[in-house]
Each structure stands twice: as C-alpha cells, then as structure tokens.
Design an enzyme around this catalytic site. Structure first.
Site, PDB file in Angstrom:
ATOM      1  N   PRO A 191      39.029  66.071 -54.152  1.00  0.00           N
ATOM      2  CA  PRO A 191      39.857  65.252 -53.275  1.00  0.00           C
ATOM      3  C   PRO A 191      40.249  66.015 -52.012  1.00  0.00           C
ATOM      4  CG  PRO A 191      40.866  65.501 -55.462  1.00  0.00           C
ATOM      5  CD  PRO A 191      39.653  66.353 -55.438  1.00  0.00           C
ATOM      6  N   PRO A 192      40.665  65.308 -50.985  1.00  0.00           N
ATOM      7  CA  PRO A 192      41.042  65.963 -49.745  1.00  0.00           C
ATOM      8  C   PRO A 192      42.194  66.942 -49.949  1.00  0.00           C
ATOM      9  CG  PRO A 192      41.067  63.574 -49.473  1.00  0.00           C
ATOM     10  CD  PRO A 192      40.813  63.849 -50.908  1.00  0.00           C
ATOM     11  N   GLY A 193      42.160  68.018 -49.221  1.00  0.00           N
ATOM     12  CA  GLY A 193      43.282  68.947 -49.223  1.00  0.00           C
ATOM     13  C   GLY A 193      43.338  69.884 -50.398  1.00  0.00           C
ATOM     14  N   THR A 197      37.376  73.572 -47.749  1.00  0.00           N
ATOM     15  CA  THR A 197      37.087  74.314 -46.527  1.00  0.00           C
ATOM     16  C   THR A 197      37.552  75.757 -46.673  1.00  0.00           C
ATOM     17  OG1 THR A 197      37.506  72.260 -45.353  1.00  0.00           O
ATOM     18  CG2 THR A 197      37.351  74.247 -44.042  1.00  0.00           C
ATOM     19  N   GLU A 413      46.809  59.398 -73.603  1.00  0.00           N
ATOM     20  CA  GLU A 413      45.911  60.535 -73.848  1.00  0.00           C
ATOM     21  C   GLU A 413      46.216  61.192 -75.199  1.00  0.00           C
ATOM     22  OE1 GLU A 413      43.340  60.841 -72.117  1.00  0.00           O
ATOM     23  OE2 GLU A 413      43.976  59.492 -70.508  1.00  0.00           O
ATOM     24  N   ASP A 488      37.907  52.375 -71.695  1.00  0.00           N
ATOM     25  CA  ASP A 488      37.722  52.702 -73.104  1.00  0.00           C
ATOM     26  C   ASP A 488      37.096  51.522 -73.837  1.00  0.00           C
ATOM     27  OD1 ASP A 488      39.044  55.026 -72.542  1.00  0.00           O
ATOM     28  OD2 ASP A 488      40.968  54.351 -73.351  1.00  0.00           O
TER      29      ASP A 488
HETATM   30  P1  ADP Z   1      39.836  70.334 -48.030  1.00  0.00           P
HETATM   31  O1  ADP Z   1      38.769  70.964 -47.195  1.00  0.00           O
HETATM   32  O2  ADP Z   1      39.550  70.389 -49.474  1.00  0.00           O
HETATM   33  O3  ADP Z   1      40.218  68.974 -47.597  1.00  0.00           O
HETATM   34  P2  ADP Z   1      41.349  72.443 -46.907  1.00  0.00           P
HETATM   35  O4  ADP Z   1      40.585  73.609 -47.382  1.00  0.00           O
HETATM   36  O5  ADP Z   1      41.097  72.037 -45.507  1.00  0.00           O
HETATM   37  O6  ADP Z   1      41.144  71.213 -47.853  1.00  0.00           O
HETATM   38  O7  ADP Z   1      42.880  72.729 -47.149  1.00  0.00           O
HETATM   39  C1  ADP Z   1      43.842  72.495 -46.164  1.00  0.00           C
HETATM   40  C2  ADP Z   1      44.932  73.518 -46.255  1.00  0.00           C
HETATM   41  O8  ADP Z   1      45.662  73.371 -47.470  1.00  0.00           O
HETATM   42  C3  ADP Z   1      44.426  74.930 -46.273  1.00  0.00           C
HETATM   43  O9  ADP Z   1      44.272  75.417 -44.980  1.00  0.00           O
HETATM   44  C4  ADP Z   1      45.505  75.672 -47.023  1.00  0.00           C
HETATM   45  O10 ADP Z   1      46.564  76.020 -46.180  1.00  0.00           O
HETATM   46  C5  ADP Z   1      46.005  74.627 -47.998  1.00  0.00           C
HETATM   47  N1  ADP Z   1      45.380  74.777 -49.296  1.00  0.00           N
HETATM   48  C6  ADP Z   1      44.596  73.868 -49.914  1.00  0.00           C
HETATM   49  N2  ADP Z   1      44.187  74.303 -51.106  1.00  0.00           N
HETATM   50  C7  ADP Z   1      44.715  75.527 -51.279  1.00  0.00           C
HETATM   51  C8  ADP Z   1      44.634  76.500 -52.309  1.00  0.00           C
HETATM   52  N3  ADP Z   1      43.936  76.278 -53.438  1.00  0.00           N
HETATM   53  N4  ADP Z   1      45.294  77.653 -52.143  1.00  0.00           N
HETATM   54  C9  ADP Z   1      45.990  77.880 -51.018  1.00  0.00           C
HETATM   55  N5  ADP Z   1      46.091  77.018 -50.020  1.00  0.00           N
HETATM   56  C10 ADP Z   1      45.470  75.842 -50.114  1.00  0.00           C
HETATM   57 ZN    ZN Z   2      41.748  56.097 -72.510  1.00  0.00          ZN
HETATM   58 MG    MG Z   3      38.151  70.171 -45.389  1.00  0.00          MG
END
Ligand code: ADP
Ligand code: ZN
Ligand code: MG
Length: 621
Positions: A191-193, A197, A413, A488
């Site tokens: 998922p995003p975030g 990256t 669950e 299920d």
């Molecule tokens: P994605 O590419 O999965 O959408 P990003 O890598 O761009 O997410 O994450 C955005 C920001 O969120 C990162 O720059 C960091 O500051 C924070 N972040 C996300 N995941 C983590 C993690 N596992 N550990 C530390 N910081 C994280």
């Molecule tokens: Zn179930």
């Molecule tokens: Mg990203």
C-alpha cells in the site's frame, strides 16, 4: 537558457515579419504607368532607375516616385527616345539572409511555436532541445544518497529479502565467479506510504551505487514511441553507470495488462512495456544493473513482467504491525527533540492501520504542535493532539479501522484459528492478524508442513469447518453477521460442490462425475446438460448436507472453547498479530508469551535466511 533564446528568437521573428509588411514602398502606383509614359513623352521626366520591374522615377520638378511596369518590353527604348536618362540597377537582392527570412519567416515562426509548445507539454525537461526520447530518470549518485537500512524500520522481512541485492551490488564479481544468478528485477508491492521508495533508496545507499529514479508515468507520453525510446535511453545510461539501481515507481502506469483497454490509445503504453521487457531480457544478469519497481497494484500488472528473468522476485511491503509502528516512530523521533515521557510503544498501540508515511507525518505534526506551544521538546500531549488531528482528518477515516470493526474481525479470525487448532488433520496455524491487508480485514495463515498433491476427503471436510469458523464465531459470540465472511462462503461452497460433483466424495451419490461439460465459445460459456433435473436436485441436497454438517461442527467447537476464543480475541486486540507460539499458549490455557522482539536482524550474510513462506500459505480471511 536555451529556452530563453528560443523565446527571443520567436519574438524577433514576429517583429520582423510584421515590419516587413509595412516596409513595402508606400508611394507605389500613385501615378499610373500610362500617366508616367505620357509625362515622359511630354519631356517632364528627367531620369528613371530601373530595378527589376520597379522604376524609380525622378521628374523634372525634383520629386520622386516609384512605379511598377506592367512588363512593357519597348519601354526602355521609348524612354530613351523621349530623352529620359535611364539607368539599370541590379535586381533587388539585398542580402540573402534577409530575403530568406522574409520568405521563410512565417513558416519558421509556426515551427518554432510548435517546438515551444512541445517543450512546454513535456514540462520543460532539461537537456537539449531535442530531448523527447531522453529518459527523465533522476540520478542520485552514491555520495548524495544517505538513506540506509537504518532509516527503514518495521519491515524486517522485506529488508531481509532485498539484502542479497546489496551484497551483489557491492561486489558483483564475487557472485559471478560462482555463476550465481541475481534477479534482474525486484517488485516491491504494498500500500502507499509503506516505505517502498525508501527501501529502494536504502538498497542503493547501503551498496553505495548510483540510483536512477523514474516514475512509470514519466514514460507515458502522447507520442507513440517516445516512451519506448526513453526506456532504451534509461537502460543505456544505467549500463554506463553499473553497478547501479534503476527504480521505477508506480510501474503499473506502464505495466498494466496489454490489450486490456477498450479501443485504441494503448499503443504507446504497449510499446513502452514491450521495450521494457526487451531491455530486461537483454541485459546479462552480470551487467550489474538491477531494476527495482514499486506498485500498490500488482494484480493489474501484465503477467509478462512477472516472468522469470524479469521481475521474478516479489517483495511484499505491508502496513507495519504494532512493533513495526513502534520502530518507525523511533526512527522518526530521532530527528526531533523528544520529551522523556513520550512512549513510542503506547503511540504504536493507538495507531492501528497507520502506514510508515502516516507515522512520519504524526511525528512531524507533533513537532509542529510543540513549536506552536513554544515547547523545547515534543511531549505526549503533542503526540495525542497530532494523532487526533490525523484521525479526524477527512482523508484517513476510511482506512483506519474503527474499534468495533477491529473487535468483530478479532472474533472472526479467532474463530478460524480455534477451529483449525482443534481439528487433527488441519495445517498448523502460523499466524493470526487483524491488520487490514488488501481487501481483507484480517487474515489467519496456515502453513502446510509439506506440499500437498492430493486432497483427501477428511482434510477437505476439516477445511470446510475452518472456513465456516469465522462466521460461526461472529454468530456465537457477537450474535451478529458481517459481510466479511462472504469470501469464506464462496470458497466453502465451491469446495463442497467440487467434492460432490468432481471428486466423487459423496456417500450417497457415489463416484460418478456430475459436472456439466462446459465449453467456451464466442458467446461466453455454454453448458450442455448431462445431468437430469432429478439428479441435480440430489446433488444440491448433498452439497447442502455437507455444508450444514461442517458449519455445525465449527459452531460446536467454538461453543466448547469459548474461553480460548475470548483469550485469543483479547490477545489480538492488544497485539494485532499473534504467532504460532502465542496461539499454542492460548490453546493450552496459558497467557500468551510476549511477542519475540524482532531479532536485531544482522544483515550482511545473505546465506541461510530462508524467506518467509507466507506468500504461498493458505490464508483464510
Ligand atoms: P511508498 O513509496 O511505499 O509509497 P515511501 O517510501 O515514499 O512510501 O514513504 C514515504 C515516507 O514515509 C518515507 O519518506 C518515510 O519518511 C516514511 N516511511 C514509510 N515507511 C517507513 C518505514 N518502514 N520506516 C521509516 N519510515 C518510513
Ligand atoms: Zn474469514
Ligand atoms: Mg513511493
């Protein structure tokens, strides 16, 4: 710079063209040709300068005018007869450049304008004027990339899986000598975030290699072929800089199933995708270029991308669990002054469903609160307020599970898990979680002890009961039913139907196969009836009986193990994810042991760490 020059060139051309229009001799043909000839005949004209078809006339009175001849071949002779002084001048050819501009001006103007627009549309990319086909990858070189695995917290499994790549990039020769094949591509799915990256950058940062970053959407242009040539360019660049990493963010923008769209307009994307496939096939695994791509939708990707030799390694980067959240908070808290009373573990417990990016945002918002309050360090109150702000914020509401929903999921669950643990033939329960993942609100993982080839009736019966465990628990403990169980049921019904109609596992119907033979035709599926109505009814009744008996079994198991279900629900609400050992504790009536601290994973030795097998384990949502 070039762009400025271009603009001035265009402005200059416009002015030039406009002035040229006004520049034409104005007095022309005030006097008609015949009038002029009459004047000449009458001796009123002193002198005529002929230049092409323009005549500069100087009458006796000293004034001047110019006229155009209609092409009178006798004119010069006549004029001389009348005693006019005639001179010839070279044809009007002032300056080749100016005249060329005069004629080409408008055309150049249009072409210039077109180029200008193109560049604008491309977002004014840097580089030369003809950089359509150049890749727009940003290069982050090894010295300016300071991200390492220490900055990535809470996704140890993913980190472990990609660490092998770091080893390879650090010393490609070592692997090549042994003939090791390193994957061409790694696909980070999540998922995003969640830090995809970030992980990609950390790989480059740890290995100290250059990092080319580009987004899938950067390849997509309105001109067919541009994306493909960008791909080519990018790979060429990368090979020059190898060993290095190419990071393609949002690869689903180019990598969707080909031929899925309606009508035209997909050519460009398909060509781009094809080019990418060609490039990935083309480079040797020892060229030292590794492609890391990220997407949150691996389901829409073209299957060709996932074939061996391309993105054959998929790494799941999920939402962090409670311990992961704690670690991520700690990573980000290092960057701001934090009051000693702040407890990351408590904050982690209160932020289910938060992604890494959300947590980074939480720390940031808290720091802003503290600054507004003129504090010297961020304290718990700031964190609580920031959390409220983010929770209340309109954008998060849907993703964060409400408390009630968590409870419901925990019962559901636990139902699956307790039934599975109580049945002798079922696969061991490996993990239960109420972390939302994809469409599922929670998951119960079972790990098969070995690969199963044959399915046996008693096992299948037990599986039916496990599938029903979720809904049965909701009914027994909450007296409610949720839609969470629909998947299920689908699976259970299909299994029961197959048992009766395909595998001949029914006692009363015997071993005949009762499937309608289905054939695919242009108009969809067509089934030819081979079963009579009466038999059909018997088949349905048999399926029904099977399903009912296993549902009843699930219910009775849960009724007898009320205390275990309640204990498991409590553990899940507290810890979100419980592992096999904790589940065993609960089933044996002990309080579950504390979750193991994620081992301070020592990276650097890539050998031995078998990746988590979860991807292939049967899961019951
Ligand atoms: P994605 O590419 O999965 O959408 P990003 O890598 O761009 O997410 O994450 C955005 C920001 O969120 C990162 O720059 C960091 O500051 C924070 N972040 C996300 N995941 C983590 C993690 N596992 N550990 C530390 N910081 C994280
Ligand atoms: Zn179930
Ligand atoms: Mg990203």
């Amino acid at each position: 710079m070039l762009q400025k020059i271009g603009v001035w060139l265009i402005v200059g051309l416009v002015l030039f063209t406009v002035f040229k229009q006004f520049d034409k001799p104005k007095e022309q043909n005030q006097v008609t040709y015949s009038q002029f000839m009459d004047d000449a005949k009458a001796g009123k004209v002193r002198r005529v300068d002929v230049q092409g078809r323009t005549l500069q006339v100087t009458p006796n009175d000293g004034s001047k005018y110019s006229i155009i001849t209609p092409g009178d071949i006798w004119m010069v002779g006549d004029l001389m007869k009348y005693g006019v002084q005639v001179t010839g001048k070279a044809d009007d050819e002032p300056n080749l450049l100016v005249s060329a501009l005069y004629y080409l001006g408008p055309t150049l103007l249009i072409i210039g304008f077109w180029f200008f627009m193109m560049r604008q549309m491309q977002g004014g990319g840097k580089g030369g004027a003809f950089s359509f086909g150049k890749s727009k990858a940003r290069l982050i070189d090894e010295n300016s990339n300071t991200v390492t695995f220490a900055d990535v917290a809470g996704c140890d499994e993913a980190k472990e899986e990609v660490f092998e790549i770091v080893d390879f990039l650090k010393d490609p020769q070592k692997f090549q000598k042994l003939g090791g094949r390193i994957p061409h591509g790694i696909l980070l799915v999540g998922p995003p975030g969640t830090g995809k990256t970030l992980i990609a950058r950390a790989i480059a940062g740890e290995a100290k290699v250059p990092f080319f970053a580009i987004s899938g959407s950067d390849f997509v242009e309105m001109f067919v072929g541009v994306g493909a040539s960008r791909v080519r360019d990018m790979f060429e660049n990368a090979k020059k800089n190898s060993p290095c990493i190419i990071f393609i963010d949002e690869i689903d923008a180019v990598g969707r199933h080909r031929g899925a769209g309606m009508g035209g307009g997909n050519d460009e994307r398909e060509q781009t995708l094809n080019q990418m496939l060609v490039e990935m096939d083309g480079f040797e695994s020892n060229s030292g270029v590794i492609v890391v791509a990220a997407t949150n939708r691996s389901d829409v990707l073209d299957r060709a991308l996932l074939r061996p030799g391309r993105f054959d390694r998929q790494v799941h980067v999920g939402l962090p669990d409670i311990r992961g959240r704690e670690q991520i908070l700690q990573v980000h808290m290092r960057k701001v002054p934090i009051d000693p009373d702040v407890n990351a573990a408590v904050l982690a417990r209160g932020t289910p469903g938060f992604s890494g990016a959300d947590l980074a945002n939480l720390v940031n918002e808290s720091a802003l609160f503290a600054a507004r309050r003129n504090k010297r360090a961020v304290d718990m109150k700031d964190f609580e307020d920031a959390k409220d702000k983010i929770y209340m914020g309109p954008e998060r509401k849907s993703a964060v599970m409400r408390e009630e929903e968590r409870r419901n999921t925990a019962y559901h669950e636990s139902g699956h898990a307790v039934v599975a643990k109580s049945l002798p033939k079922a696969d061991p329960v490996h993990k239960v979680t109420i972390m939302p993942r994809g469409m599922a609100l929670g998951v119960t993982w079972q790990l098969p002890e070995f690969d199963r080839v044959n399915l046996y009736k008693d096992r299948m019966m037990e599986e039916l009961a496990i599938l029903f465990g979720g809904r049965a628990a909701e009914e027994v403990f909450l007296n409610s039913m949720s839609t969470g169980a629909s998947n299920d049921f689908e699976r259970a019904t299909k299994m029961a139907r197959d048992m009766v109609t395909r595998y001949g596992m029914s006692d009363s119907l015997g071993t005949m196969v009762y499937v309608d033979t289905e054939s695919e035709s242009m108009f969809g599926r067509q089934s030819s009836k081979t079963v009579s109505e009466l038999t059909q009814q018997k088949v349905d009744a048999e399926i029904r009986a099977l399903v009912d008996s296993q549902y009843a079994l699930a219910r009775s198991i849960l009724e007898q193990n009320r205390d275990k279900v309640e204990a498991m629900v409590a553990a899940l609400l507290e810890m979100e994810t419980i592992d096999a050992e904790q589940i065993t504790d609960i089933m044996e009536g002990r309080p579950p042991r504390m979750p193991k601290l994620p081992a301070a994973t020592t990276f650097g030795n890539s050998a031995g760490t078998a990746g988590p097998a979860a991807g292939s384990a049967p899961a019951t949502a």
